[in-house]
Design a protein around this motif. Structure first.
Motif, short mmCIF file in Angstrom:
data_model
loop_
_atom_site.label_atom_id
_atom_site.label_comp_id
_atom_site.label_asym_id
_atom_site.label_seq_id
_atom_site.Cartn_x
_atom_site.Cartn_y
_atom_site.Cartn_z
N HIS A 127 -11.00 21.29 -3.28
CA HIS A 127 -11.45 22.14 -2.18
C HIS A 127 -11.90 21.31 -0.98
O HIS A 127 -11.57 21.63 0.16
CB HIS A 127 -12.58 23.04 -2.69
N VAL A 128 -12.64 20.23 -1.23
CA VAL A 128 -13.18 19.44 -0.12
C VAL A 128 -12.28 18.28 0.28
O VAL A 128 -12.36 17.81 1.42
CB VAL A 128 -14.61 18.92 -0.45
N THR A 129 -11.42 17.82 -0.62
CA THR A 129 -10.55 16.68 -0.33
C THR A 129 -9.15 16.95 -0.90
O THR A 129 -8.76 16.37 -1.91
CB THR A 129 -11.10 15.37 -0.94
N PRO A 136 0.81 -1.20 0.00
CA PRO A 136 0.00 0.00 0.00
C PRO A 136 0.85 1.26 0.00
O PRO A 136 1.81 1.38 0.75
CB PRO A 136 -0.82 -0.12 1.29
N VAL A 137 0.51 2.22 -0.84
CA VAL A 137 1.12 3.54 -0.82
C VAL A 137 0.21 4.50 -0.07
O VAL A 137 0.66 5.38 0.64
CB VAL A 137 1.36 4.05 -2.26
N GLY A 138 -1.06 4.32 -0.20
CA GLY A 138 -2.01 5.17 0.50
C GLY A 138 -3.27 4.39 0.78
O GLY A 138 -3.34 3.19 0.54
N VAL A 139 -4.26 5.06 1.31
CA VAL A 139 -5.54 4.43 1.56
C VAL A 139 -6.58 5.10 0.67
O VAL A 139 -6.38 6.19 0.16
CB VAL A 139 -5.97 4.57 3.04
N ARG A 140 -7.68 4.40 0.49
CA ARG A 140 -8.72 4.91 -0.39
C ARG A 140 -9.33 6.16 0.23
O ARG A 140 -9.64 6.20 1.42
CB ARG A 140 -9.78 3.83 -0.56
N PRO A 141 -9.49 7.26 -0.55
CA PRO A 141 -10.13 8.45 -0.01
C PRO A 141 -11.58 8.17 0.32
O PRO A 141 -12.15 7.17 -0.08
CB PRO A 141 -10.00 9.47 -1.14
N THR A 142 -12.18 9.09 1.07
CA THR A 142 -13.56 8.90 1.49
C THR A 142 -14.49 8.86 0.28
O THR A 142 -14.23 9.47 -0.75
CB THR A 142 -14.00 10.04 2.42
N ALA A 177 -25.53 16.93 -5.63
CA ALA A 177 -26.47 16.78 -4.51
C ALA A 177 -25.89 17.29 -3.19
O ALA A 177 -26.59 17.28 -2.17
CB ALA A 177 -26.85 15.31 -4.36
N GLY A 178 -24.64 17.71 -3.20
CA GLY A 178 -24.00 18.16 -1.97
C GLY A 178 -23.65 17.03 -1.03
O GLY A 178 -23.45 17.26 0.17
N ALA A 179 -23.54 15.81 -1.57
CA ALA A 179 -23.27 14.65 -0.71
C ALA A 179 -21.82 14.54 -0.29
O ALA A 179 -21.50 13.80 0.65
CB ALA A 179 -23.69 13.37 -1.45
N LEU A 180 -20.92 15.26 -0.96
CA LEU A 180 -19.49 15.14 -0.66
C LEU A 180 -18.92 16.39 0.00
O LEU A 180 -17.72 16.43 0.29
CB LEU A 180 -18.71 14.83 -1.94
N GLY A 181 -19.76 17.39 0.19
CA GLY A 181 -19.26 18.64 0.76
C GLY A 181 -20.31 19.72 0.64
O GLY A 181 -21.51 19.43 0.51
#
Length: 281
Positions: free
Chosen positions: A113-115, A3-9, A24-28
């Protein structure tokens, strides 16, 4: 695969699914409340010292608060009016713009902006030391190719021909099929094919530019990788914050390079690498 990283949200199964979630504004924040302050293009022509061929780039970038989202375009195809359309417009409106480059750049800016590319979102920063344009290109290429978990003799489809990437593959004993919509030949005189999906059938893994988001070829390639259990590694100046959302859903790793890009100056820089620790599904 280490693993280099983990899966983002909130990983997404399809590009349309991702866009729908953002709308829909579901991610931020509600994208209707986020407006682009600055729109600009970056144009360059390059021929690295010692190379026999060169190329041109043109990139649309949008500034949203502290974030910049980008989408590459074919040189000369973006009308000047696109910049006027973007300045002061909210993200929701730009996600419905008739130009794909505007839609992708707006999505990228919102997700940056959000991630942002930080370790808590799964990104591992990888430094690019100061150097000549060729030195920085080759360092980035090694960072990208290291994300492929393949043995010598395997064949990689390379979509978006970058000669430094081909050189890095050659140094690992990996074969490749170079693919670009413009066709042509590589630095080593190899023919460049134009039909990526057809060429993918005979390849063990895919190494694909984020530019495929802008020309509509990303989803078919992602679906091919998912269906056949092949590694799909993305190298992304276009959509650097978009593509990590598909880790585990066809995309196995991403080398994300948001603005400013490595070719803009000779100083030190950074790329952000993601890898799906649990494989794709």
């Amino acid at each position: 695969m280490t693993p280099v990283g983990v899966r983002p949200t909130a990983p997404c199964r399809t590009y349309d699914d991702l866009v729908a979630q953002v709308r829909a504004g579901a991610l931020g924040p509600d994208p209707r409340t986020r407006r682009v302050a600055v729109a600009f293009t970056t144009r360059q022509a390059v021929r690295h010292d010692g190379r026999g061929t060169g190329y041109r780039n043109e990139v649309l970038s949008l500034r949203l608060a502290e974030a910049v989202g980008s989408c590459a375009v074919e040189p000369g195809e973006l009308p000047d009016s696109a910049l006027d359309d973007c300045v002061g417009a909210d993200v929701a409106r730009l996600l419905e713009h008739p130009l794909a480059a505007v839609r992708v750049a707006a999505l990228d800016a919102y997700l940056m902006h959000v991630t942002p590319h930080t370790p808590d979102h799964g990104a591992l920063p990888t430094p690019l030391p100061a150097g000549s344009s060729l030195e920085k290109s080759e360092t980035r290429a090694r960072a990208v190719v290291e994300l492929l978990d393949l043995s010598a003799g395997a064949t990689v489809l390379v979509v978006g021909v970058v000669n430094s990437l081909l050189g890095a593959l050659r140094s690992r004993g990996l074969g490749y099929v170079p693919c670009d919509l413009k066709g042509g030949v590589t630095e080593w005189g190899e023919p460049v094919v134009a039909d990526a999906l057809a060429a993918a059938e005979g390849c063990d893994a895919l190494l694909v530019s984020g530019m495929t988001l802008g020309n509509g070829s990303f989803e078919p390639l992602r679906e091919h990788a998912l269906r056949h259990g092949k590694q799909l590694v993305m190298f992304a100046q276009t959509g650097s914050a978009v593509l990590p959302r598909f880790l585990g859903h066809g995309v196995s790793a991403v080398c994300a390079e948001p603005y400013p890009f490595f070719w803009l100056d000779g100083g030190p820089g950074v790329v952000h690498r993601y890898r799906c620790a649990g494989g794709t599904r």
